[in-house]
Design a protein around this motif. Structure first.
Motif, PDB file in Angstrom:
ATOM      1  N   GLN A  57       0.816  -1.218   0.000  1.00  0.00           N
ATOM      2  CA  GLN A  57       0.000   0.000   0.000  1.00  0.00           C
ATOM      3  C   GLN A  57       0.852   1.272   0.000  1.00  0.00           C
ATOM      4  N   LEU A  58       2.131   1.132   0.310  1.00  0.00           N
ATOM      5  CA  LEU A  58       3.098   2.220   0.168  1.00  0.00           C
ATOM      6  C   LEU A  58       4.322   1.690  -0.573  1.00  0.00           C
ATOM      7  N   ARG A  59       5.005   2.590  -1.273  1.00  0.00           N
ATOM      8  CA  ARG A  59       6.263   2.234  -1.923  1.00  0.00           C
ATOM      9  C   ARG A  59       7.332   3.242  -1.541  1.00  0.00           C
ATOM     10  N   GLN A  60       8.527   2.745  -1.323  1.00  0.00           N
ATOM     11  CA  GLN A  60       9.634   3.641  -1.020  1.00  0.00           C
ATOM     12  C   GLN A  60      10.093   4.322  -2.300  1.00  0.00           C
ATOM     13  N   VAL A  61      10.376   5.619  -2.195  1.00  0.00           N
ATOM     14  CA  VAL A  61      10.937   6.369  -3.315  1.00  0.00           C
ATOM     15  C   VAL A  61      12.276   6.955  -2.887  1.00  0.00           C
ATOM     16  N   LEU A  62      13.102   7.260  -3.871  1.00  0.00           N
ATOM     17  CA  LEU A  62      14.444   7.796  -3.618  1.00  0.00           C
ATOM     18  C   LEU A  62      15.193   6.961  -2.583  1.00  0.00           C
ATOM     19  N   PRO A  63      15.274   5.647  -2.775  1.00  0.00           N
ATOM     20  CA  PRO A  63      15.873   4.777  -1.756  1.00  0.00           C
ATOM     21  C   PRO A  63      17.361   5.010  -1.540  1.00  0.00           C
ATOM     22  N   ASP A  64      18.050   5.626  -2.512  1.00  0.00           N
ATOM     23  CA  ASP A  64      19.485   5.887  -2.363  1.00  0.00           C
ATOM     24  C   ASP A  64      19.769   7.108  -1.501  1.00  0.00           C
ATOM     25  N   TRP A  65      18.732   7.867  -1.210  1.00  0.00           N
ATOM     26  CA  TRP A  65      18.884   9.057  -0.377  1.00  0.00           C
ATOM     27  C   TRP A  65      18.353   8.747   1.028  1.00  0.00           C
ATOM     28  N   THR A  66      19.127   9.088   2.033  1.00  0.00           N
ATOM     29  CA  THR A  66      18.758   8.799   3.420  1.00  0.00           C
ATOM     30  C   THR A  66      18.544  10.100   4.186  1.00  0.00           C
ATOM     31  N   ARG A  67      18.058   9.951   5.391  1.00  0.00           N
ATOM     32  CA  ARG A  67      17.899  11.078   6.309  1.00  0.00           C
ATOM     33  C   ARG A  67      18.500  10.665   7.647  1.00  0.00           C
ATOM     34  N   PRO A  68      19.198  11.562   8.359  1.00  0.00           N
ATOM     35  CA  PRO A  68      19.794  11.177   9.647  1.00  0.00           C
ATOM     36  C   PRO A  68      18.767  10.600  10.602  1.00  0.00           C
ATOM     37  N   HIS A  69      19.214   9.650  11.421  1.00  0.00           N
ATOM     38  CA  HIS A  69      18.326   9.023  12.390  1.00  0.00           C
ATOM     39  C   HIS A  69      17.723  10.065  13.340  1.00  0.00           C
ATOM     40  N   HIS A  70      16.564   9.717  13.869  1.00  0.00           N
ATOM     41  CA  HIS A  70      15.786  10.608  14.740  1.00  0.00           C
ATOM     42  C   HIS A  70      15.923  10.109  16.178  1.00  0.00           C
ATOM     43  N   PRO A  71      16.654  10.824  17.047  1.00  0.00           N
ATOM     44  CA  PRO A  71      16.813  10.352  18.432  1.00  0.00           C
ATOM     45  C   PRO A  71      15.520  10.469  19.219  1.00  0.00           C
ATOM     46  N   LEU A  72      15.246   9.443  20.003  1.00  0.00           N
ATOM     47  CA  LEU A  72      14.029   9.380  20.805  1.00  0.00           C
ATOM     48  C   LEU A  72      14.418   9.284  22.272  1.00  0.00           C
ATOM     49  N   HIS A  73      13.813  10.137  23.106  1.00  0.00           N
ATOM     50  CA  HIS A  73      14.142  10.180  24.529  1.00  0.00           C
ATOM     51  C   HIS A  73      12.891  10.115  25.390  1.00  0.00           C
ATOM     52  N   LEU A  74      13.061   9.593  26.591  1.00  0.00           N
ATOM     53  CA  LEU A  74      12.076   9.711  27.658  1.00  0.00           C
ATOM     54  C   LEU A  74      12.567  10.814  28.583  1.00  0.00           C
ATOM     55  N   LEU A  75      11.737  11.827  28.806  1.00  0.00           N
ATOM     56  CA  LEU A  75      12.123  13.009  29.583  1.00  0.00           C
ATOM     57  C   LEU A  75      11.270  13.123  30.838  1.00  0.00           C
ATOM     58  N   TYR A  76      11.910  13.530  31.929  1.00  0.00           N
ATOM     59  CA  TYR A  76      11.155  13.786  33.158  1.00  0.00           C
ATOM     60  C   TYR A  76      11.895  14.805  34.010  1.00  0.00           C
ATOM     61  N   PRO A  77      11.182  15.504  34.908  1.00  0.00           N
ATOM     62  CA  PRO A  77      11.818  16.547  35.718  1.00  0.00           C
ATOM     63  C   PRO A  77      12.861  15.964  36.665  1.00  0.00           C
ATOM     64  N   LEU A  78      13.874  16.767  36.936  1.00  0.00           N
ATOM     65  CA  LEU A  78      14.978  16.330  37.792  1.00  0.00           C
ATOM     66  C   LEU A  78      14.501  15.948  39.183  1.00  0.00           C
ATOM     67  N   ASN A  79      13.470  16.640  39.682  1.00  0.00           N
ATOM     68  CA  ASN A  79      13.034  16.353  41.060  1.00  0.00           C
ATOM     69  C   ASN A  79      12.295  15.026  41.189  1.00  0.00           C
ATOM     70  N   ARG A  80      12.108  14.294  40.061  1.00  0.00           N
ATOM     71  CA  ARG A  80      11.457  12.986  40.134  1.00  0.00           C
ATOM     72  C   ARG A  80      12.424  11.847  39.802  1.00  0.00           C
ATOM     73  N   HIS A  81      13.729  12.148  39.842  1.00  0.00           N
ATOM     74  CA  HIS A  81      14.706  11.174  39.358  1.00  0.00           C
ATOM     75  C   HIS A  81      14.824   9.940  40.243  1.00  0.00           C
ATOM     76  N   ARG A  82      14.222   9.962  41.440  1.00  0.00           N
ATOM     77  CA  ARG A  82      14.295   8.794  42.314  1.00  0.00           C
ATOM     78  C   ARG A  82      12.929   8.144  42.526  1.00  0.00           C
ATOM     79  N   SER A  83      11.963   8.507  41.718  1.00  0.00           N
ATOM     80  CA  SER A  83      10.635   7.899  41.814  1.00  0.00           C
ATOM     81  C   SER A  83      10.702   6.455  41.331  1.00  0.00           C
ATOM     82  N   ALA A  84      10.315   5.522  42.192  1.00  0.00           N
ATOM     83  CA  ALA A  84      10.429   4.101  41.847  1.00  0.00           C
ATOM     84  C   ALA A  84       9.540   3.735  40.667  1.00  0.00           C
TER      85      ALA A  84
END
Length: 315
Positions: A267-294
Motif C-alpha cells: 500500500q506504500l512504496r519507497q521512493v528515492l531509496p538511495d537518499w537517506t535522512r539522519p536518524h531521529h533520536p528518541l528520549h524519555l524526559l522527566y523533571p529532575l526532582n522525580r529522578h528517584r521515583s520508583a
C-alpha cells in the motif's frame, strides 16, 4: 489547616501557573485551594502569591519558600514510595505523554506486558504530538523525538529511529516516480514563463508550535538536500500524516517502523531509496526532582526495552 496539603497546593499552583489548573490536577474544589493558600499566608504572616483576574505570580518571599517546599514534597513522595514498595509491588498512577504513531504502533501494543509486571501500576497515557508542560499539566514523563528542548529535564535515550520516503502506488502511477530530491521542488513551466508548477505533491507535517511545515531532508555521498516545497496537504499529528500518505495525497517522509507494514503489503512504496535522512533520536524526559521515583524509573526501564527493537544503532 492541613499544613502538608497547603504546602502541596502551593507548590502545584506555582508549577501550574494558576489556581484552577492546580486544583483540577489535585481533584480539589477551587475554593478549597484558595482557602488553603489564604490560611498558609496567614500562618506565615507573609504574602506568597500575587493574584489578579488573569494570572498568578510569585512574590520574592514566595519564590524562596517554593524552592524549599518543592524539595520537601519531592522527598516526602520518594519516602512514601520507598516504604510502600519495600513490601509490595509498584502501585499508584503514572501520567505519560507520547506522540501518536509511537503510542499506537509501539507503546500501546506492549502495555499488557507492563500490566502483567506491575498490576497495581495504573497508566494515564496522553496521546498527541503537541509539546506539553510536564509540571503544569501534571505529567510524570514524556516520550519525544528530535533535539532535546529543555536541558533541565533528565533524558533517557530510548532509540534512534530510521526515516523512509514513501508514496502510494496510486499516486506514483498518476504523477510518476522522482529520481532526485530536486524533482520534489517547484519547477518553472518553461524558461519564458513566470508561473511555477509543483514537481510533486508533498504530504507534509507541520509544527504545532510554529504552524510551519517541516522540510524533507535527503543525504547522499556527503550531499545534503532540503525540500521546503509548499505541501499539498499538511497535518500536525503523526498517525494522520501516515493516513495522508496511504490516501495518495503525495510524497512524504515518515518513520520506517510506521510505514513498514504498508510497505510489506504494497500500500506504500519507497521512493528515492538511495537518499537517506539522519536518524531521529528518541528520549524519555522527566523533571529532575522525580529522578528517584520508583514507579517512574520502573516505567523508564520497561520503555527502554520496548523501544530497543526499533533502535537503528543496533541494526
Amino acid at each position: 489547616m492541613d499544613n502538608l496539603l497547603a504546602l502541596r497546593v502551593f507548590v502545584r499552583i506555582v508549577d501550574a501557573g494558576g489556581f484552577a489548573k492546580a486544583a483540577d490536577a489535585m481533584n480539589l474544589p477551587r475554593a478549597t485551594a484558595t482557602k488553603l493558600i489564604q490560611d498558609l499566608e496567614k500562618h506565615l504572616r507573609v504574602k506568597l502569591l500575587h493574584r489578579t483576574t488573569r494570572q498568578v505570580s510569585v512574590t520574592p518571599e514566595g519564590a524562596a519558600y517554593y524552592e524549599r517546599a518543592a524539595r520537601l514534597i519531592a522527598e516526602l513522595e520518594e519516602m512514601d514510595e520507598a516504604v510502600s514498595n519495600a513490601r509490595a509491588q509498584l502501585r499508584g498512577r503514572i501520567r505519560v505523554d507520547v506522540g501518536s504513531v509511537l503510542a499506537n504502533q509501539i507503546l500501546i501494543p506492549a502495555l499488557p506486558d507492563l500490566r502483567a509486571r506491575y498490576p497495581e501500576l495504573h497508566v494515564d497515557l496522553g496521546v498527541s504530538d503537541r509539546p506539553v508542560n510536564l509540571i503544569g499539566e501534571g505529567v510524570d514523563c514524556v516520550i519525544r523525538g528530535g533535539d532535546l528542548p529543555d536541558t533541565s529535564m533528565v533524558a533517557r535515550h530510548l532509540a534512534d529511529l530510521d526515516w523512509v520516503t514513501v508514496a502510494s502506488p496510486v499516486y506514483l502511477k498518476a504523477r510518476g516516480e522522482p529520481t532526485h530530491p530536486d524533482d520534489l521542488q517547484t519547477q518553472p513551466a518553461r524558461p519564458d514563463d513566470t508561473a511555477r508548477l509543483p514537481g510533486h505533491a508533498i504530504a507534509g507535517y507541520f509544527s504545532s508550535l510554529t504552524g510551519r511545515a517541516f522540510a524533507l531532508e535527503f543525504h547522499k555521498d556527503g550531499e545534503r538536500r532540503l525540500v521546503q516545497a509548499d505541501p499539498a496537504v499538511a497535518v500536525n499529528e503523526s498517525t494522520a500524516h501516515l493516513s495522508t500518505l496511504l490516501a495518495g495525497v503525495g510524497i512524504g517522509q515518515t518513520f520506517r517502523f510506521a510505514a513498514q507494514p504498508w510497505l510489506d503489503n504494497g500500500q506504500l512504496r519507497q521512493v528515492l531509496p538511495d537518499w537517506t535522512r539522519p536518524h531521529h533520536p528518541l528520549h524519555l524526559l522527566y523533571p529532575l526532582n522525580r529522578h528517584r521515583s520508583a514507579k517512574l524509573l520502573a516505567f523508564a526501564d520497561w520503555a527502554q526495552g520496548v523501544f530497543a527493537p526499533f533502535d537503528r544503532r543496533k541494526g
